[in-house]
Design a protein around this motif. Structure first.
Motif: not given
Length: 366
Positions: A218-221, A295-301
């Motif tokens: 989802s777009p929400e973090r 985890m990839t999304q967390v790294t990108v964020t």
């Protein structure tokens, strides 16, 4: 229907006379004076209620049910978390092997099928998906059902709060033709009940996995790492219950004491178990890429945040450097004695900062 020869008379003593019949609904929420939940003698598929377990055993084993001295029935005794004393007494009545009795008392066994003379001992894991803890997180809880299956008796021993067998007994009693097939019919009904429990829990886990997957993409973090790890743990717990049961069910289908019709039913249960096992294995494989994606999304964020921090740091570094130089109080600094020196320096700072901001904004850093 195959007839079963009466065993030699055993000393049944007065083991169960002091134990009144307790129903499953009454067991919950109060202390029980006996682990015996229910019992009955079944003759040609019909229930013969008796005052005590001892009377049910005598009714089947007295040798007077048929002219040839054969018994056309069996006794079904259901227990819930029995003590060693209670199960040892039953072992004396039905001739249960000490090793199997020890396993049934202590529980925590892998699903298995063992044979001791003419008695088959089956262990199955029961599962439930329940909410626990202050955050109401759902976890897979396991219990066990042990079945002692002999020529003229079935003893079911249940550990845990899941897999109640009262509905199984009532459903079988509505089908005397199947119940007349003997203890193997009870064995199939219990196995079918256990596997149905696997299906329900697997479907509930699937819903949670779908929710996590939707939240991750989802777009929400959101931080779903903890929930994903918990789901992986629950899937492993479910695999430990479901996987090892395939072998015992397959072996049961080949046993000679199981009638041909019951073998067909057991193969159907085995098919359902195979489907659930494949489903659970797919869950485990699916959770790995979901975790990696999260985890990839967390790294990108985190990288985005670091770029923003670096960009703003560079912008604020310009006025800090310029004002730092002019704060050194040298007499011969450029434009220090000019009337428009201060506005010029402020304007230069603003122009450089605005230029840096537009550059970082264009490159996606801000």
């Amino acid at each position: 229907m195959a007839m079963t020869r009466v065993r030699p008379a055993r000393a049944t003593k007065s083991l169960f006379k002091a134990r009144g019949r307790t129903h499953g609904a009454q067991v919950q929420g109060r202390a029980r004076d006996s682990a015996v939940i229910d019992w009955a003698a079944y003759i040609d598929g019909h229930r013969a209620s008796t005052a005590t377990v001892e009377d049910a055993v005598r009714l089947i084993r007295d040798g007077r049910l048929t002219p040839d001295g054969d018994s056309a029935g069996f006794v079904w005794v259901g227990l819930h978390e029995p003590s060693s004393t209670e199960l040892t007494e039953l072992a004396e009545v039905f001739g249960l092997h000490p090793l199997a009795v020890e396993d049934a008392i202590h529980a925590h066994q892998r699903p298995k099928l063992e044979r001791y003379d003419d008695v088959h001992f089956v262990v199955m894991k029961t599962v439930g998906y329940v909410s626990t803890g202050p955050d109401e997180a759902e976890v897979v809880e396991t219990g066990e059902i042990m079945i002692f299956c002999g020529p003229d008796f079935v003893v079911t021993v249940r550990h845990g709060t899941h897999g109640e067998l009262g509905p199984v007994r009532r459903q079988l009693e509505k089908d005397p033709a199947r119940l007349a097939m003997g203890p193997a019919a009870v064995l199939h009904a219990v196995a079918d009940r256990v596997v149905d429990g696997y299906v329900c829990v697997a479907d509930a886990v699937q819903e949670d996995i779908d929710e996590v997957e939707e939240a991750v993409f989802s777009p929400e973090r959101t931080d779903e790492a903890r929930r994903i790890y918990r789901l992986k743990r629950e899937v492993i717990q479910l695999k430990r219950a479901v996987g090892p049961l395939a072998g015992p069910l397959r072996n049961l289908s080949g046993r000679r004491f199981v009638p041909a019709e019951i073998k067909e039913y057991l193969r159907d249960v085995e098919d359902h178990l195979t489907r659930v096992r494949e489903q659970v294995e797919a869950y485990d494989e699916l959770l790995n890429p979901i975790l990696q994606a999260h985890m990839t999304q967390v790294t990108v964020t985190d990288n985005k945040d670091m770029r923003k921090i670096s960009a703003w740091g560079a912008i604020f570094m310009v006025p800090t450097a310029i004002t730092g130089v002019y704060g050194m109080n040298f007499d011969f600094m450029p434009e220090t004695h000019w009337h428009f020196g201060y506005p010029m320096i402020v304007g230069a700072i603003a122009f450089i900062c605005l230029t840096l901001y537009r550059g970082f904004r264009r490159n996606g850093w801000l």
